[in-house]
Design a protein around this motif. Structure first.
Motif, PDB file in Angstrom:
ATOM      1  N   LEU A   1      -8.817   6.236   1.939  1.00  0.00           N
ATOM      2  CA  LEU A   1      -8.664   4.596   2.095  1.00  0.00           C
ATOM      3  C   LEU A   1      -7.914   4.067   2.694  1.00  0.00           C
ATOM      4  O   LEU A   1      -7.517   3.322   2.800  1.00  0.00           O
ATOM      5  N   LEU A   2      -6.341   4.673   2.248  1.00  0.00           N
ATOM      6  CA  LEU A   2      -5.089   4.541   2.717  1.00  0.00           C
ATOM      7  C   LEU A   2      -4.976   4.102   3.259  1.00  0.00           C
ATOM      8  O   LEU A   2      -4.537   3.671   5.165  1.00  0.00           O
ATOM      9  N   GLU A   3      -5.456   5.226   4.388  1.00  0.00           N
ATOM     10  CA  GLU A   3      -5.499   5.614   5.801  1.00  0.00           C
ATOM     11  C   GLU A   3      -6.286   4.514   6.414  1.00  0.00           C
ATOM     12  O   GLU A   3      -5.602   3.803   7.881  1.00  0.00           O
TER      13      GLU A   3
ATOM     14  N   LEU B   1       0.885  -1.126   0.212  1.00  0.00           N
ATOM     15  CA  LEU B   1      -0.375   0.020   0.165  1.00  0.00           C
ATOM     16  C   LEU B   1       0.762   0.870  -0.205  1.00  0.00           C
ATOM     17  O   LEU B   1       0.303   2.590  -0.767  1.00  0.00           O
ATOM     18  N   GLU B   2       1.775   1.692   1.184  1.00  0.00           N
ATOM     19  CA  GLU B   2       3.352   2.758   0.644  1.00  0.00           C
ATOM     20  C   GLU B   2       3.940   2.666  -0.523  1.00  0.00           C
ATOM     21  O   GLU B   2       3.988   3.794  -0.461  1.00  0.00           O
ATOM     22  N   ALA B   3       3.714   1.494  -1.135  1.00  0.00           N
ATOM     23  CA  ALA B   3       4.710   1.111  -2.044  1.00  0.00           C
ATOM     24  C   ALA B   3       3.953   1.546  -3.305  1.00  0.00           C
ATOM     25  O   ALA B   3       4.073   2.137  -4.687  1.00  0.00           O
ATOM     26  N   LEU B   4       2.163   2.439  -3.242  1.00  0.00           N
ATOM     27  CA  LEU B   4       1.342   2.780  -4.579  1.00  0.00           C
ATOM     28  C   LEU B   4       2.296   4.145  -5.020  1.00  0.00           C
ATOM     29  O   LEU B   4       2.727   4.943  -4.282  1.00  0.00           O
ATOM     30  N   PRO B   5       1.875   4.272  -6.139  1.00  0.00           N
ATOM     31  CA  PRO B   5       2.195   5.712  -6.748  1.00  0.00           C
ATOM     32  C   PRO B   5       1.342   7.066  -6.308  1.00  0.00           C
ATOM     33  O   PRO B   5       0.041   6.321  -6.152  1.00  0.00           O
ATOM     34  N   PRO B   6       2.006   8.168  -6.524  1.00  0.00           N
ATOM     35  CA  PRO B   6       0.875   8.829  -5.019  1.00  0.00           C
ATOM     36  C   PRO B   6      -0.531   9.341  -6.027  1.00  0.00           C
ATOM     37  O   PRO B   6      -1.140   9.638  -5.242  1.00  0.00           O
ATOM     38  N   GLU B   7      -0.117   8.893  -7.156  1.00  0.00           N
ATOM     39  CA  GLU B   7      -1.808   9.092  -8.218  1.00  0.00           C
ATOM     40  C   GLU B   7      -2.657   8.088  -7.992  1.00  0.00           C
ATOM     41  O   GLU B   7      -3.508   8.258  -8.546  1.00  0.00           O
ATOM     42  N   ALA B   8      -2.040   7.360  -7.700  1.00  0.00           N
ATOM     43  CA  ALA B   8      -3.014   6.146  -6.986  1.00  0.00           C
ATOM     44  C   ALA B   8      -3.584   5.941  -5.763  1.00  0.00           C
ATOM     45  O   ALA B   8      -4.092   5.023  -5.541  1.00  0.00           O
TER      46      ALA B   8
END
Length: 110
Positions: free
Chosen positions: A87-89, A75-82
């Motif tokens: 949702l991440l939090e 999840l933390e490796a997702l590119p910023p635009e994705a």
């Protein structure tokens, strides 16, 4: 022909009904076989070292914990635009709750 020698009858122990759960829990926690636990308890000998192989339940908890760590990294490796910050939090918070539950189940503090 060789003579067959008869083995001695095993000694058995049946804990009282109200102590069975505690007995099982103590044996499980010791990491010993039931026979090893009873022998160490009765004769006060040094407890043999624990089995190097954790019980299947602990192996499964460790696998779940490792999977949570892997998912958080992904999840933390997702590119910023994705990334959707909300949702991440929420996903990271859920993984943290799962981690805490696993740690408690393993008898450790979260």
């Amino acid at each position: 022909m060789t003579e067959k020698t008869k083995r001695e009858a095993p000694v058995s122990y049946r804990p009282p009904e109200h102590l069975r759960e505690e007995f099982r829990a103590r044996v499980e926690k010791s990491g010993l076989s039931v026979s090893g636990f009873i022998t160490a308890s009765i004769f006060g000998s040094a407890v043999p070292r624990q089995s190097r192989r954790p019980p299947l339940e602990k192996q499964e908890l460790a696998r779940i914990l490792a999977e949570c760590i892997r998912l958080r990294g992904a999840l933390e490796a997702l590119p910023p635009e994705a990334r959707d910050p909300a949702l991440l939090e929420e996903a990271v918070r859920t993984l943290q709750e799962i981690r805490n539950a696993v740690m408690l189940a393993k008898g450790r503090s979260p």
